[in-house]
Design a protein around this motif. Structure first.
Motif, short mmCIF file in Angstrom:
data_model
loop_
_atom_site.label_atom_id
_atom_site.label_comp_id
_atom_site.label_asym_id
_atom_site.label_seq_id
_atom_site.Cartn_x
_atom_site.Cartn_y
_atom_site.Cartn_z
N PHE A 22 48.14 22.69 39.83
CA PHE A 22 46.67 23.17 39.29
C PHE A 22 46.31 22.61 37.77
O PHE A 22 45.41 22.21 37.77
CB PHE A 22 46.66 24.62 39.35
CG PHE A 22 47.01 25.05 40.59
CD1 PHE A 22 45.95 24.72 41.63
CD2 PHE A 22 47.68 26.13 41.08
CE1 PHE A 22 45.94 25.19 43.07
CE2 PHE A 22 47.56 26.61 42.33
CZ PHE A 22 46.62 26.27 43.57
N TYR A 23 47.49 22.48 37.12
CA TYR A 23 46.98 22.16 35.70
C TYR A 23 47.57 20.63 35.04
O TYR A 23 47.16 20.15 34.23
CB TYR A 23 47.89 23.08 34.68
CG TYR A 23 47.61 24.39 35.17
CD1 TYR A 23 46.61 24.94 35.53
CD2 TYR A 23 48.76 25.67 34.55
CE1 TYR A 23 46.70 26.31 35.89
CE2 TYR A 23 48.64 26.86 34.96
CZ TYR A 23 47.49 27.35 35.65
OH TYR A 23 47.38 28.51 35.83
N HIS A 69 39.52 29.47 29.67
CA HIS A 69 39.89 28.38 30.54
C HIS A 69 41.07 28.78 31.69
O HIS A 69 41.03 28.75 32.85
CB HIS A 69 40.39 26.91 29.60
CG HIS A 69 40.86 26.13 30.66
ND1 HIS A 69 42.08 25.40 30.23
CD2 HIS A 69 40.55 25.43 31.74
CE1 HIS A 69 42.55 24.49 31.08
NE2 HIS A 69 41.51 24.41 32.09
N HIS A 70 41.90 29.54 30.69
CA HIS A 70 43.11 29.95 31.64
C HIS A 70 42.76 31.21 32.33
O HIS A 70 43.29 31.53 33.63
CB HIS A 70 44.30 30.16 30.64
CG HIS A 70 45.26 29.08 30.50
ND1 HIS A 70 46.12 28.52 31.19
CD2 HIS A 70 45.02 28.17 29.46
CE1 HIS A 70 46.55 27.48 30.76
NE2 HIS A 70 45.91 27.06 29.70
N GLU A 71 41.92 31.99 31.85
CA GLU A 71 41.44 33.16 32.73
C GLU A 71 40.76 32.57 34.07
O GLU A 71 40.98 33.08 35.07
CB GLU A 71 40.47 34.12 32.04
CG GLU A 71 41.09 34.87 30.87
CD GLU A 71 40.27 35.60 29.98
OE1 GLU A 71 38.94 35.44 29.93
OE2 GLU A 71 40.57 36.80 29.30
N ALA A 72 39.97 31.86 34.03
CA ALA A 72 39.21 31.10 35.23
C ALA A 72 40.31 30.36 35.92
O ALA A 72 40.21 30.88 37.29
CB ALA A 72 38.23 30.00 34.73
N LEU A 73 41.30 29.57 35.52
CA LEU A 73 42.09 29.31 36.52
C LEU A 73 43.04 30.25 37.09
O LEU A 73 43.49 30.34 38.23
CB LEU A 73 43.21 28.17 35.60
CG LEU A 73 42.81 27.00 35.18
CD1 LEU A 73 43.57 26.40 34.19
CD2 LEU A 73 42.51 26.09 36.52
N ASP A 75 42.03 33.04 37.83
CA ASP A 75 41.41 33.68 38.90
C ASP A 75 41.18 33.11 40.12
O ASP A 75 41.35 33.51 41.49
CB ASP A 75 39.85 34.15 38.28
CG ASP A 75 38.87 35.02 39.20
OD1 ASP A 75 39.26 35.92 39.60
OD2 ASP A 75 37.79 34.52 39.43
N VAL A 76 41.02 31.73 40.04
CA VAL A 76 40.84 31.21 41.18
C VAL A 76 42.08 30.64 41.79
O VAL A 76 42.05 30.32 43.27
CB VAL A 76 39.78 29.45 40.92
CG1 VAL A 76 38.46 29.84 40.44
CG2 VAL A 76 40.43 28.79 40.14
N THR A 77 43.26 30.86 41.05
CA THR A 77 44.43 30.27 41.83
C THR A 77 45.29 31.65 42.25
O THR A 77 46.52 31.43 42.79
CB THR A 77 45.23 29.59 41.00
OG1 THR A 77 45.50 30.05 39.67
CG2 THR A 77 44.62 28.05 40.85
N ARG A 78 44.72 32.79 42.00
CA ARG A 78 45.46 34.19 42.20
C ARG A 78 46.10 34.22 43.53
O ARG A 78 47.40 34.44 43.54
CB ARG A 78 44.25 35.30 41.97
CG ARG A 78 44.85 36.70 42.26
CD ARG A 78 44.03 37.67 42.00
NE ARG A 78 43.40 37.68 40.70
CZ ARG A 78 43.98 38.25 39.77
NH1 ARG A 78 45.07 38.98 39.96
NH2 ARG A 78 43.36 38.08 38.39
N LEU A 125 40.33 42.13 47.07
CA LEU A 125 39.65 40.84 46.52
C LEU A 125 38.85 40.43 48.05
O LEU A 125 37.72 39.92 47.92
CB LEU A 125 40.56 39.85 46.16
CG LEU A 125 41.30 40.04 45.00
CD1 LEU A 125 42.27 39.00 44.59
CD2 LEU A 125 40.17 40.08 43.55
N ASP A 126 39.58 40.26 49.12
CA ASP A 126 38.76 40.05 50.21
C ASP A 126 37.55 40.89 50.66
O ASP A 126 36.62 40.42 50.95
CB ASP A 126 39.87 39.97 51.53
CG ASP A 126 41.05 38.84 51.43
OD1 ASP A 126 40.60 37.94 50.64
OD2 ASP A 126 41.95 39.25 52.19
#
Length: 130
Positions: A22-23, A69-73, A75-78, A125-126
C-alpha cells in the motif's frame, strides 16, 4: 485466547507485506506485542514507516499533512489489516486503531479481540456502507 510467538512473527510479516503493497515501501522493522489480559490486544509497532514524500512534508513543517495522509490510508486499508491479523490469529478483531508519528515514522496498529458474542468492528463498518 492465546497468541503464540509464531503467530506474532506471522503478523509482523503480513503487516510488512501490506505496508509494502500500500505504501510502496515497508518499515525497517516491525515489533509485535501482546496483552493477554481481557480483552486481548495485539500491538504492532512499525519502525521507519514514512515514505520519502512524508519525510519531506514533515521536515518542511507540514506534519498535519502527513497525519491526514496516513489517516486516509488507515481508513481505506482497515479491512485488509484486520483480515490479515484475523487470518493469522484465528480470532475476530473487535476494534482496530492506527496512527503514525509524523516526525519519527513510528506507526502503531492496535488490534483488540472480541469476546465471544461481541460484534466485529467490520460489521458496523459494513452497515454504514448501506
Amino acid at each position: 485466547m492465546q497468541i503464540t510467538r509464531a503467530q506474532r512473527s506471522a503478523v509482523a510479516e503480513r503487516i510488512t507485506q501490506l505496508e509494502r503493497s500500500f505504501y510502496g515501501r515497508g518499515p525497517s522493522n516491525v515489533k509485535v506485542s501482546v496483552s493477554q489480559d481481557v480483552p486481548v490486544s495485539l500491538v504492532v509497532l512499525s519502525i521507519d514507516s514514512l515514505t520519502a514524500a512524508d519525510s519531506v512534508l514533515s521536515a518542511r513543517g507540514h506534519r498535519e499533512a502527513v497525519i491526514r495522509h496516513h489517516e486516509a490510508l488507515h481508513d481505506v486499508t482497515r479491512a485488509d489489516f484486520i483480515n490479515a491479523v484475523e487470518d493469522v490469529v484465528g480470532s475476530q478483531v473487535h476494534a482496530y486503531l492506527a496512527q503514525v508519528h509524523p516526525d519519527t515514522g513510528h506507526a502503531v496498529r492496535v488490534f483488540i479481540f472480541a469476546d465471544s458474542g461481541d460484534s466485529r468492528e467490520l460489521d458496523s463498518l459494513d452497515d454504514r456502507d448501506d
